[in-house]
Scaffold this active site. Structure first.
Site, PDB file in Angstrom:
ATOM      1  N   GLY A 175       1.084  -0.639   0.315  1.00  0.00           N
ATOM      2  CA  GLY A 175      -0.424   0.362   0.146  1.00  0.00           C
ATOM      3  C   GLY A 175       1.119   1.353  -0.191  1.00  0.00           C
ATOM      4  O   GLY A 175       1.598   1.691   1.138  1.00  0.00           O
ATOM      5  N   GLY A 227       0.208   5.969   4.540  1.00  0.00           N
ATOM      6  CA  GLY A 227       1.600   5.850   5.918  1.00  0.00           C
ATOM      7  C   GLY A 227       2.686   4.295   5.321  1.00  0.00           C
ATOM      8  O   GLY A 227       3.128   4.999   6.033  1.00  0.00           O
ATOM      9  N   GLU A 252     -18.750  17.793   2.347  1.00  0.00           N
ATOM     10  CA  GLU A 252     -17.734  17.985   1.183  1.00  0.00           C
ATOM     11  C   GLU A 252     -18.259  18.371   0.310  1.00  0.00           C
ATOM     12  O   GLU A 252     -18.564  18.645  -1.086  1.00  0.00           O
ATOM     13  CB  GLU A 252     -16.506  17.870   1.237  1.00  0.00           C
ATOM     14  CG  GLU A 252     -15.589  18.497   2.505  1.00  0.00           C
ATOM     15  CD  GLU A 252     -14.567  17.939   2.542  1.00  0.00           C
ATOM     16  OE1 GLU A 252     -13.765  16.671   2.931  1.00  0.00           O
ATOM     17  OE2 GLU A 252     -13.373  18.225   3.671  1.00  0.00           O
ATOM     18  N   GLN A 298      -3.816  10.992   9.008  1.00  0.00           N
ATOM     19  CA  GLN A 298      -2.461  11.214  10.401  1.00  0.00           C
ATOM     20  C   GLN A 298      -1.944  10.639  11.613  1.00  0.00           C
ATOM     21  O   GLN A 298      -0.999  10.203  11.500  1.00  0.00           O
ATOM     22  CB  GLN A 298      -2.907  13.332  11.801  1.00  0.00           C
ATOM     23  CG  GLN A 298      -2.501  14.204  11.541  1.00  0.00           C
ATOM     24  CD  GLN A 298      -1.230  14.119  11.007  1.00  0.00           C
ATOM     25  OE1 GLN A 298      -0.642  14.018  11.607  1.00  0.00           O
ATOM     26  NE2 GLN A 298      -0.955  15.098   9.957  1.00  0.00           N
TER      27      GLN A 298
END
Lengths: 432, 432
Positions: free
Chosen positions: B15, B19, B174, B322
């Site tokens: 991936g 991260g 959004e 985050q």
């Protein structure tokens, strides 16, 4: 059946390319109803498709929403549809979303890739006339590099790395140049596991020089630019066959390659229903000097799909944007004259010149009384292309990309957004 | 089988999200060999996918080539592949391009859309977790407007114009805001034949407020922004069924709509081969405080796919960028400690706050000691998103788009580049 309920005659324009747009604009505020039909909801700026295919520009910066162009034109309507048949006896067209009646019909359908009947070449090589085709080519190029990294058989790897561009018109020359820059500045750092001395780029042309319609001076200089950049230019070379692995030429030479870009020719994008007797060389439709298709009194053809023989152009006009633009404008005026029973004026092409870019600081420009090459030609090419690109946003984003690409020597959009798959690509193209 | 021929241990990272990238960067110049595998050759900046879907940004400006990020990292290799199986007994993974051996394996696979087992909803509603999904949504929205123009049945037309966004997390809020701006500023001039008072935008949330993880102040303000912009906010409302034409809710209410955007939940993107006992709520994988999957000694999980219970987060950490970024950095350091037989350090999340934008000049920001909304929040949101967007070109092109969009109140990329087709979309998603 969508009849015309307005009190004004209805002009149907098939195609939102350079010609169709100019024609529709010319009819603004006139006593006609304009209906434009296109397969896409956007105009494609075809001269920059090669930059999409080679990761230099986003597709979205060379496509412009057709509805946006005509937001403020009250007599304009737009439909996304595929036109399947012209029924001239009933003054109607059949489309994927129903039939429409017209008073005047204009074919501004442009051209499509010509494989000259060679089905195998059509199946295995990559055309580049539409945005999805350019994106498919981008994906295929990157997928082949990803595959090359994994490949242990040297011959298979060679085929994945080699590129053959067939046809050295502006598109072929520009694509070959862009690939040479990718090879030099971008790919080696992305694929440090590969040996890029094994990647070859061939530009193949049947005529005896690149850019055959340009001046000999431009051809010579373009070829020397290409050779400086490491492109193998093969003139007087005709393709014989291509099976997806090996391309062979009439002179017996063969090249192992998985990447063949086909920019060797176009033909008019004709819609069934037009008298076949009027379809002449290159699949174009024969018209009078005011773009009326011969044998009809209310069906016209402009741009790439039209064939108009005049003294200055005994084999028809060149298939370039300027012809389409000028014919669109002229036909707009002539349609109004026709409706008002005034005399129509014949089309007279004003040739503004030709240009092609090969790479960074390298382009060729042919004007009538001035031919120049190199850095200033390259600036001219960029300026003119930005000028003709539709929309402020597109101009700005394209300019930003060019500035970043120039200083970084990078190409930022080397993305495989949708995997290329030959089978689904063909189905997609045929489905619509 | 691709064995590790280097003298250093091989870390495989599955991936290239927030991260995975941070982890790989942290291992730069360390005595390990890093192999990253992703289905795509690019990193997706997921927070801006909704702007691609609503025609505000090009897909290419929120996608960044993964190979480019690591061009100068010598111990890094990358492969485009689909990982199909983890074989922990042999320390290998099976992929679409063969098997690979690892010494350390890190699952940084993120999350995927959670339809909570409702197959019909999954079939008919639009997820928005990947670039192709956002592009499909963009095409579908525009195609439905093109269809609405042609439609004569008022009920069918109503369904084509209505939008239901399920889930009022940041993505849902959004998206609803962006659609409200399209409705107000862009669509009426494109589709002057349609009556836009009939277009309704519903934002549906099961909890009792929008943005449930945010402060109540942010929720209240976001809801009032949305309502000002004409969005119908339905809280305490759970979806029951959706058949592609009518969506029904548990309270018996129904809405006729062809446009359902599903942003109601995610689940960990788990790869077969991990002990099912370790897969807990939300399909996430249970890890120790240094991201080791329980029951293994060399398989780790970070970001959305990991579930780490600590005192401060008894139900696991929030699924936000985050957490993934900080876990990636921390695990990078811990892997080196493990290899050097040093003691690993537990993960301690530093919450930098949350933010969501609703529209022009309208956003909400929750920091630990300061919560603010409105124009300054909106500027903060833009600044932070530009900051985290990978690459100078992407930042610049995005900023240019935002400036043009701000002053023109327009959205320039309302393009149907590839037609949306539910059947081929599903096949495409499953094929790779």
């Amino acid at each position: 059946m969508k009849s015309n309920n307005s009190k004004f005659p209805r002009v149907i324009i098939i195609g939102g390319g350079f010609g169709g747009i100019q024609l529709a604009k010319r009819l603004k505020d006139k006593e006609v109803e304009v209906l434009m039909i296109d397969r896409h909801n956007y105009h494609t700026f075809q001269p920059l498709l090669y930059q999409v295919a080679t990761g230099a520009l986003e597709a979205d910066s060379i496509a412009f929403p057709l509805r946006k162009i005509f937001q403020h034109q009250k007599n304009f309507k737009f439909r996304v549809a595929n036109v399947t048949q012209i029924n001239s006896e009933s003054n109607t067209i059949s489309t994927s979303i129903g039939d429409f009646e017209y008073d005047y019909l204009v074919l501004a359908t442009g051209s499509e890739t010509n494989f000259f009947g060679q089905k195998e070449i059509e199946h295995y090589s990559m055309p580049m006339k539409t945005v999805p085709e350019a994106l498919n080519l981008r994906s295929m190029i990157l997928q082949n590099f990803e595959e090359a990294v994994m490949e242990t058989d040297e011959q298979v790897k060679e085929a994945l790395l080699n590129f053959v561009i067939v046809g050295a018109g502006p598109t072929g020359v520009e694509t070959a140049g862009a690939l040479a820059e990718l090879k030099k500045h971008v790919l080696p750092s992305d694929y440090s596991e590969l040996d890029f001395s094994k990647m070859k780029i061939y530009l193949v042309e049947g005529a005896n020089r690149v850019l055959p319609p340009f001046s000999e001076q431009a051809s010579r200089k373009a070829q020397s630019f290409l050779e400086e950049m490491g492109v193998d230019v093969l003139t007087n070379t005709m393709v014989d066959q291509y099976d997806g692995k090996v391309i062979s030429f009439k002179d017996g030479k063969t090249i192992r390659t998985n990447n063949v870009v086909w920019s060797a020719g176009v033909k008019g994008a004709v819609i069934p229903g037009i008298d076949k007797a009027q379809i002449v060389r290159g699949g174009r439709i024969k018209t009078t000097t005011y773009n009326l298709i011969e044998g009809y009194n209310n069906i016209f053809a402009i741009g790439d799909v039209s064939y108009m023989e005049v003294e200055k152009f005994p084999n028809g006009h060149p298939g370039v944007a300027q012809v389409a633009i000028q014919q669109g404008q002229q036909l707009g005026d002539n349609l109004i004259r026709l409706i008002n029973n005034e005399e129509v004026k014949p089309f007279d092409y004003f040739d503004k010149g030709s240009m092609a870019t090969v790479g960074r600081n390298k382009a060729v420009v042919d004007l009538k009384f001035w031919k120049f090459q190199g850095f200033f030609a390259w600036l001219t090419w960029m300026f003119i292309h930005l000028l003709f690109l539709a929309g402020f946003r597109n101009k700005l984003v394209t300019l930003m990309n060019w500035i970043v690409n120039y200083f970084s020597q990078d190409r930022g959009t080397r993305l495989i957004i949708r995997r290329f798959n030959r089978q689904t690509m063909k189905e997609e193209a045929e489905a619509f």
